[in-house]
Motif scaffolding. Structure first.
Motif, PDB file in Angstrom:
ATOM      1  N   GLN A 166      -6.963  36.062  72.701  1.00  0.00           N
ATOM      2  CA  GLN A 166      -7.410  35.411  71.470  1.00  0.00           C
ATOM      3  C   GLN A 166      -6.228  34.804  70.711  1.00  0.00           C
ATOM      4  OE1 GLN A 166      -9.374  38.069  68.762  1.00  0.00           O
ATOM      5  NE2 GLN A 166      -9.625  36.517  67.172  1.00  0.00           N
ATOM      6  N   ILE A 167      -5.127  35.536  70.622  1.00  0.00           N
ATOM      7  CA  ILE A 167      -3.946  35.022  69.913  1.00  0.00           C
ATOM      8  C   ILE A 167      -3.360  33.820  70.634  1.00  0.00           C
ATOM      9  CG2 ILE A 167      -1.591  35.589  69.227  1.00  0.00           C
ATOM     10  CD1 ILE A 167      -2.510  38.424  68.703  1.00  0.00           C
ATOM     11  N   GLU A 168      -3.345  33.860  71.970  1.00  0.00           N
ATOM     12  CA  GLU A 168      -2.811  32.739  72.735  1.00  0.00           C
ATOM     13  C   GLU A 168      -3.667  31.495  72.555  1.00  0.00           C
ATOM     14  OE1 GLU A 168      -0.570  30.302  74.963  1.00  0.00           O
ATOM     15  OE2 GLU A 168      -0.051  32.307  74.202  1.00  0.00           O
ATOM     16  N   ARG A 169      -4.997  31.655  72.585  1.00  0.00           N
ATOM     17  CA  ARG A 169      -5.869  30.507  72.374  1.00  0.00           C
ATOM     18  C   ARG A 169      -5.714  29.954  70.959  1.00  0.00           C
ATOM     19  NH1 ARG A 169     -10.666  32.073  72.186  1.00  0.00           N
ATOM     20  NH2 ARG A 169     -10.586  34.252  72.813  1.00  0.00           N
ATOM     21  N   TYR A 170      -5.539  30.831  69.996  1.00  0.00           N
ATOM     22  CA  TYR A 170      -5.342  30.372  68.618  1.00  0.00           C
ATOM     23  C   TYR A 170      -4.029  29.604  68.488  1.00  0.00           C
ATOM     24  CZ  TYR A 170      -4.146  30.585  63.668  1.00  0.00           C
ATOM     25  OH  TYR A 170      -3.742  30.263  62.406  1.00  0.00           O
ATOM     26  N   ASN A 171      -2.958  30.129  69.077  1.00  0.00           N
ATOM     27  CA  ASN A 171      -1.671  29.444  69.006  1.00  0.00           C
ATOM     28  C   ASN A 171      -1.720  28.090  69.707  1.00  0.00           C
ATOM     29  OD1 ASN A 171      -0.470  31.537  67.563  1.00  0.00           O
ATOM     30  ND2 ASN A 171       0.212  32.599  69.408  1.00  0.00           N
ATOM     31  N   GLN A 172      -2.442  28.014  70.833  1.00  0.00           N
ATOM     32  CA  GLN A 172      -2.554  26.742  71.536  1.00  0.00           C
ATOM     33  C   GLN A 172      -3.298  25.718  70.701  1.00  0.00           C
ATOM     34  OE1 GLN A 172      -1.120  25.823  74.426  1.00  0.00           O
ATOM     35  NE2 GLN A 172      -1.941  23.787  73.984  1.00  0.00           N
TER      36      GLN A 172
END
Length: 236
Positions: A166-172
């Motif tokens: 979830q954090i990676e998708r948000y950062n992307q």
């Protein structure tokens, strides 16, 4: 002046709330609240509430307190067979809504066969951002028993992986949004610079070379005719 009812005049009008050509778009994503904390094990071992609840202590069934004991016993048994019940830790007053079933996620959720006259319950849930497991038993007649909270390491690993994703998708998505903002700013600066150059050219047009004088053509001299004075005879 055009009349307001004239369609030709209305066609050239713009609304007051029109969007600028290079207005930056608003973000269209929302960061959902994470289900778990980044370090569940550390919080479970350091939090005072988890420290108290992780020690086995007395619990009581809290459902239908205003009903007779026989009805409460029947309600507790039927609720356990449906996969839910309500308990409270006697020492701390902490209430828990336990949900369980016989699926692989909550296998052996409620066991009436393990010990005669008792219901052994295992319920998994997330409490204060930590995956925990309540394990204990309730006496079917007295409707009290004992239990404690445990860290559910298996479920915690699954939730940790989901949190990282979830954090990676948000950062992307945040990086993509920043790239679009940068592109809008650069494009807007280019357009403003282009319009300023045209404005300077309109305000100070280039000087035209002076026109060459037309060659003078000498006019031919016209002969001047002198009219002789008439001389009259003098008569004395």
């Amino acid at each position: 002046m055009h009349a307001m009812s004239d369609p030709a005049s209305l066609a050239g009008m713009l609304p007051f709330d029109s969007i600028g050509l290079y207005e930056q778009p608003k973000p269209r994503f929302i960061f959902k609240m994470p289900r778990v904390v980044p370090d569940q094990k550390a919080k479970f071992e350091s939090d005072d509430l988890f420290k108290r609840l992780s020690r086995e202590s007395e619990v009581r069934y809290t459902g239908y307190r205003d009903r007779p004991p026989e009805e409460r016993q029947m309600r507790f048994t039927s609720g356990c067979r449906e996969g839910h019940t309500e308990i409270a830790f006697t020492a701390t007053g902490t209430n828990l809504q336990l949900v369980f079933d016989h699926s692989p996620y909550n296998n052996r959720g409620c066991d009436f066969q393990k010990e005669n006259g008792k219901a052994h319950i295992i319920s998994r849930f997330i409490m204060n951002g930590v995956c925990v497991r309540w394990r204990g038993w309730i006496d079917l007649e007295r409707l009290d028993g004992a239990g404690c909270l445990e860290l559910d390491e298996e479920r915690a690993a699954i939730e940790d992986a989901a949190l990282r994703d979830q954090i990676e998708r948000y950062n992307q998505r945040l990086r993509d949004f920043e790239d679009k903002q940068r592109a809008y700013r650069e494009h807007g600066e280019d357009m403003r610079g282009h319009s300023q150059v045209h404005g300077v050219q309109r305000c100070h047009p280039g000087r035209q070379p002076p026109h060459a004088p037309h060659p003078s053509h000498p006019h031919p001299s016209h002969p001047v005719h002198i009219k002789p004075h008439s001389q009259g005879a003098l008569i004395s």
